[in-house]
Design an enzyme around this catalytic site. Structure first.
Site, mmCIF file in Angstrom:
data_model
loop_
_atom_site.group_PDB
_atom_site.id
_atom_site.type_symbol
_atom_site.label_atom_id
_atom_site.label_comp_id
_atom_site.label_asym_id
_atom_site.label_seq_id
_atom_site.Cartn_x
_atom_site.Cartn_y
_atom_site.Cartn_z
ATOM 1 N N PRO A 114 0.844 -1.201 0.000
ATOM 2 C CA PRO A 114 0.000 0.000 0.000
ATOM 3 C C PRO A 114 0.880 1.252 0.000
ATOM 4 O O PRO A 114 2.066 1.160 0.340
ATOM 5 C CB PRO A 114 -0.767 -0.124 1.318
ATOM 6 N N VAL A 115 0.352 2.402 -0.372
ATOM 7 C CA VAL A 115 1.165 3.629 -0.279
ATOM 8 C C VAL A 115 1.174 4.122 1.171
ATOM 9 O O VAL A 115 0.389 3.658 1.986
ATOM 10 C CB VAL A 115 0.638 4.789 -1.186
ATOM 11 N N GLY A 118 5.890 4.187 4.428
ATOM 12 C CA GLY A 118 7.280 4.539 4.667
ATOM 13 C C GLY A 118 8.271 3.673 3.909
ATOM 14 O O GLY A 118 9.398 3.510 4.334
ATOM 15 N N GLY A 120 8.777 4.179 0.524
ATOM 16 C CA GLY A 120 9.117 4.898 -0.709
ATOM 17 C C GLY A 120 8.194 4.614 -1.881
ATOM 18 O O GLY A 120 8.599 4.805 -3.033
ATOM 19 N N SER A 122 5.551 6.205 -2.978
ATOM 20 C CA SER A 122 5.240 7.382 -3.800
ATOM 21 C C SER A 122 6.459 7.814 -4.608
ATOM 22 O O SER A 122 6.335 8.225 -5.764
ATOM 23 C CB SER A 122 4.705 8.527 -2.940
ATOM 24 N N ALA A 123 7.651 7.681 -4.031
ATOM 25 C CA ALA A 123 8.872 8.006 -4.783
ATOM 26 C C ALA A 123 9.052 7.012 -5.930
ATOM 27 O O ALA A 123 9.472 7.393 -7.034
ATOM 28 C CB ALA A 123 10.089 7.965 -3.864
ATOM 29 N N ALA A 124 8.708 5.737 -5.696
ATOM 30 C CA ALA A 124 8.823 4.729 -6.759
ATOM 31 C C ALA A 124 7.850 5.043 -7.897
ATOM 32 O O ALA A 124 8.191 4.903 -9.072
ATOM 33 C CB ALA A 124 8.564 3.336 -6.194
ATOM 34 N N ASP A 169 14.572 9.605 -1.028
ATOM 35 C CA ASP A 169 13.804 8.484 -1.596
ATOM 36 C C ASP A 169 13.983 8.374 -3.104
ATOM 37 O O ASP A 169 14.236 7.288 -3.641
ATOM 38 C CB ASP A 169 12.312 8.641 -1.270
HETATM 39 O O1 PMV Z 1 8.257 7.510 5.313
HETATM 40 P P1 PMV Z 1 8.755 7.910 3.995
HETATM 41 O O2 PMV Z 1 9.247 6.768 3.138
HETATM 42 O O3 PMV Z 1 7.795 8.801 3.276
HETATM 43 O O4 PMV Z 1 10.111 8.741 4.237
HETATM 44 C C1 PMV Z 1 10.118 10.042 4.718
HETATM 45 C C2 PMV Z 1 11.505 10.411 5.101
HETATM 46 C C3 PMV Z 1 11.635 11.819 5.726
HETATM 47 O O5 PMV Z 1 13.027 11.997 5.996
HETATM 48 C C4 PMV Z 1 10.871 11.908 7.031
HETATM 49 C C5 PMV Z 1 11.150 12.897 4.781
HETATM 50 C C6 PMV Z 1 12.027 13.156 3.566
HETATM 51 O O6 PMV Z 1 11.563 13.888 2.678
HETATM 52 O O7 PMV Z 1 13.186 12.700 3.521
#
Ligand code: PMV
Length: 339
Positions: A114-115, A118, A120, A122-124, A169
């Site tokens: 799921p999105v 934590g 990544g 959305s970055a993927a 990310d």
């Molecule tokens: O939880 P994620 O995968 O969205 O990672 C966020 C990481 C942070 O350092 C909290 C934010 C960022 O932009 O690096």
């Protein structure tokens, strides 16, 4: 027109989340858990998007009151997933110099995760859509040479959609492998290790978005900037020590640094009770280190085991506490175009 297929890894932060937003280096790695994106040009200015089931969750929100049960499609969640894809196409077309809506795309996207946990996702999605758009418009001759451009474009997608984001990310996912992120450059240096890192990566449910958790930490900073600066310095030191421990295969040292980083994340107010229980129990059964990974508020965590056997035990205990385990290793590759 031919179809382009992509395989995009997800990622975990090993050290330095949150501090990386304020320019402190961090260490992250890609995981062998992949999002798939495929697409083709269809012309006519239309963008057709097919989003797989797991990315749609939670597609329903449930509203309960004394005399009413209502289950509704969660429009906001879907809009968020789609906004990464549409923004990535806009950013990419602007970069290429396409100014009119002459092209259309048909895009299919799916993920086993799921999105917003934590890892990544959305970055993927951003890295994948940027790569797809560049490939469909014949802008990629050698993918390896294009990866820094892809990372940079995907980073701007994240900043537009989320309001703020560090390059961690998107650079890690575009380039792949264990990376030391220097956010001020930005650069993602490969930490070249020739042994298997015995990690266990899992997640629990998350109640807040990354943007909300980043805002929470920012509020803390505004209350006491001096103290916050000192905390950033300590995180920076932990990251440097962790880089050395990774290179020297000092797993005991690495575990200790993970526990320290977890403690600091706790002081920033972003570690959930569930993660603290998991961390406590895993250390009791032999984990060298356990920490929340990423923005926090639940979501992803990573544990370091002493050995392969101990890795299995940690995974079983974490699962018995309600976590979902998704990986026991890191992967070396970033975004890939499958032919
Ligand atoms: O939880 P994620 O995968 O969205 O990672 C966020 C990481 C942070 O350092 C909290 C934010 C960022 O932009 O690096």
């Amino acid at each position: 027109m031919s179809v382009v297929r992509l395989k995009i890894p997800t990622k975990i932060t090993l050290f330095g989340e949150h501090a990386v937003v304020y320019g402190v280096p961090a260490i992250a790695t890609t995981l062998p858990v992949y999002i798939s994106i495929s697409g083709e040009k269809i012309g006519g200015g239309i963008i057709r998007i097919n989003v797989g089931k797991s990315l749609q969750t939670p597609i329903y929100s449930v509203i309960l009151s004394r005399d009413r049960i209502s289950i509704e499609p969660d429009q906001d969640h879907m809009k968020k997933v789609l906004s990464y894809i549409l923004t990535a196409i806009d950013v990419c077309e602007e970069y290429i110099g396409i100014t009119q809506e002459v092209y259309g795309y048909s895009i299919a996207i799916d993920s086993p995760l799921p999105v917003s946990v934590g890892l990544g996702t959305s970055a993927a999605v951003s890295v994948g859509t940027v790569t797809l758009c560049l490939a469909l418009n014949n802008q990629i001759t050698d993918l390896e040479n294009s990866k820094y451009d892809i990372a940079k474009l995907a980073w701007s997608v994240e900043k537009i959609v989320q309001g703020s984001a560090s390059p961690m990310d998107t650079y890690t996912i575009a380039l792949g492998g264990l990376r030391y992120i220097e956010p001020s450059a930005p650069m993602a240096h490969l930490i070249d290790i020739d042994y298997e890192l015995p990690i266990v990566v899992g997640f629990t449910s998350r109640t807040h978005t990354t943007a909300e958790l980043v805002r929470k930490v920012k509020e803390l900073r505004e209350r006491n900037e001096g103290l916050f600066k000192e905390i950033l310095k300590i995180i920076g030191k932990i990251v440097e020590e962790a880089k050395k421990a990774l290179i020297n295969q000092d797993l005991e040292g690495l575990g200790m640094l993970m526990n320290m980083n977890h403690g600091i994340l706790q002081s920033l107010g972003i570690v959930s009770i569930e993660h603290n229980i998991i961390a406590h129990m895993l250390k009791n059964v032999g984990a060298l280190g356990v920490k929340t990974s990423g923005a926090g508020g639940g979501g992803a965590f990573v544990a370091l085991a002493k050995s392969k056997e101990s890795q299995e035990r940690l995974a079983t205990v974490a699962e018995s506490l309600g976590a979902k385990i998704i990986s026991r290793s890191i992967c070396q590759k970033g975004v890939e175009i499958l032919r």
